[in-house]
Design an enzyme around this catalytic site. Sequence first.
Site, PDB file in Angstrom:
ATOM      1  N   SER A 150       0.822  -1.147   0.148  1.00 58.93           N
ATOM      2  CA  SER A 150       0.114   0.111  -0.042  1.00 58.93           C
ATOM      3  C   SER A 150       0.987   1.053  -0.054  1.00 58.93           C
ATOM      4  CB  SER A 150      -1.118  -0.155   1.335  1.00 58.93           C
ATOM      5  OG  SER A 150      -1.997   0.917   0.901  1.00 58.93           O
TER       6      SER A 150
ATOM      7  N   ASP B 169      -9.838  -5.514  -3.891  1.00 58.21           N
ATOM      8  CA  ASP B 169      -9.352  -4.735  -2.899  1.00 58.21           C
ATOM      9  C   ASP B 169     -10.332  -3.511  -2.670  1.00 58.21           C
ATOM     10  OD1 ASP B 169      -7.641  -2.454  -1.778  1.00 58.21           O
ATOM     11  OD2 ASP B 169      -5.986  -3.649  -2.246  1.00 58.21           O
TER      12      ASP B 169
ATOM     13  N   HIS C 293      -7.292  -5.973   0.547  1.00 61.47           N
ATOM     14  CA  HIS C 293      -6.131  -5.220   0.958  1.00 61.47           C
ATOM     15  C   HIS C 293      -5.408  -5.753   2.085  1.00 61.47           C
ATOM     16  CE1 HIS C 293      -3.885  -1.436  -0.181  1.00 61.47           C
ATOM     17  NE2 HIS C 293      -3.936  -1.146   1.133  1.00 61.47           N
TER      18      HIS C 293
END
Lengths: 276, 276
Positions: B146, B222, B254
């Site tokens: 991320s 996600d 995610h």
Amino acid sequence: METLSENACFGGVQGVYRHASSATGCDMTFGLFMPAEARLHPVPVLWYLSGLTCTHENAMTKAHMQEHAARHGLAVVFPDTSPRGEGVADDTAYDLGQGAGFYVNATQDPWAAHFRMWDYIAEELPRVLMANFALEEDRQAITGHSMGGHGALTLAMRLPDRFASVSAFAPIANPTASDWGRKQFTAYLGADESLWAAHDSTLLMRDVGLRSQLLIDQGSKDQFLDLLRPEALAHAMAARRQPGVFRMQAGYDHSYFFVASFMADHVAFHAQALAQ
Amino acid sequence: METLSENACFGGVQGVYRHASSATGCDMTFGLFMPAEARLHPVPVLWYLSGLTCTHENAMTKAHMQEHAARHGLAVVFPDTSPRGEGVADDTAYDLGQGAGFYVNATQDPWAAHFRMWDYIAEELPRVLMANFALEEDRQAITGHSMGGHGALTLAMRLPDRFASVSAFAPIANPTASDWGRKQFTAYLGADESLWAAHDSTLLMRDVGLRSQLLIDQGSKDQFLDLLRPEALAHAMAARRQPGVFRMQAGYDHSYFFVASFMADHVAFHAQALAQ
């Protein structure tokens, strides 16, 4: 049964579910990893019982089980360690009450109303799992860490037809002779120590033994060695020439870094036993 | 440098250390996994940069890296994601201030005093690591999740001689066009968007490209796809026929369950690149 979360994980699904438990008289939450194979047919199930202070979540994130379970096509169930909730008795100590069920059925107040973790793990949760997921009831194995290792060993010895194999990471091996045990058994089961023996792996090993396959790992630098008393269980295993493996792992402590380090071995051990 | 903890882990040591940082002007904490081989000789090092809200600890416990790093004889360093402490500026939002350094050197008040994560990761922490641990300075690789994937990609593209390989899990791929980026770059770097391009993987891929080997995994489910903008980076890779692999993984979200699911691939990818 309520689905709290489901995450794709190693080709399968890591779920978290909640259900009303009649054994504990409160809502109970558990984690369940289902491998990809479960979409096609029922799969064997490996139980992971957690230690003091843990919920269903600790091992689910820290024990690194899913990768190995996925490789071997096993489901893994992560139960909670006690009843929980506002109406459930508790204690300010970390090792009594919520988070510290010790896998027994309490008979003493204020614990008797909800602290029936033996019945929950041995009877109710298996029924819930078999009714709701593609699991093979006749192919089960069990492992656990610390208090959960104690639970795994005592369940396997007292339910000799249930589990193909049992393993433990740093189990509380002789609770009737430890402050991790005497305090809790007094509170949950009362002062009559003859009622404690059914929840002591060392005494069960001495008196009953184990038909399942057995693997135990213990860290040699575990900060809780004097509370765990692995030597008592090792002695009882030796005395009856119990088939099984006891490994004292040099340098390892009580943490999940220890558990994760040997998880591949444990899952492979159970997979082999379950395939027989 | 102060040792906060060291645990035996997969034959090596998972440590946590704290040191006074001149780059950030505060104490910084990092995790470091050293495999067994490091007792004999220096080993290559894989950097893992974490995402929003994380400290050094999240990936250390949840990303399942140590098992694979141990297999390949790699060290793994887990830096924190921002400066921290009472004297360090912060914001009530989870995505600005402490836990959200975005791997840039802030030039704007109140952030400029401490938020110099680029210098910390690119310059200071490497010096600290090489001076104190048996690591090979000329064999480094980098990955991240991320915001950390954003950091890994931008560092690799702007330090083309540093990393043999770069990978990312669900990176913030185009922050100059996302609310995960525009808000933070405005706060840290100011309103002149021309200064932002050096911290946008998609723009760097378009303008500069990458000499290191490249692997990106992104979950198709996600929950942050619109903020991550993986398609922008994939398009920039395609446009320049960039060597590398971009994998859209069906069904993954995610979470760290996604990261862990593909960690074996990433560590093996880096190990292969580092061996060349």
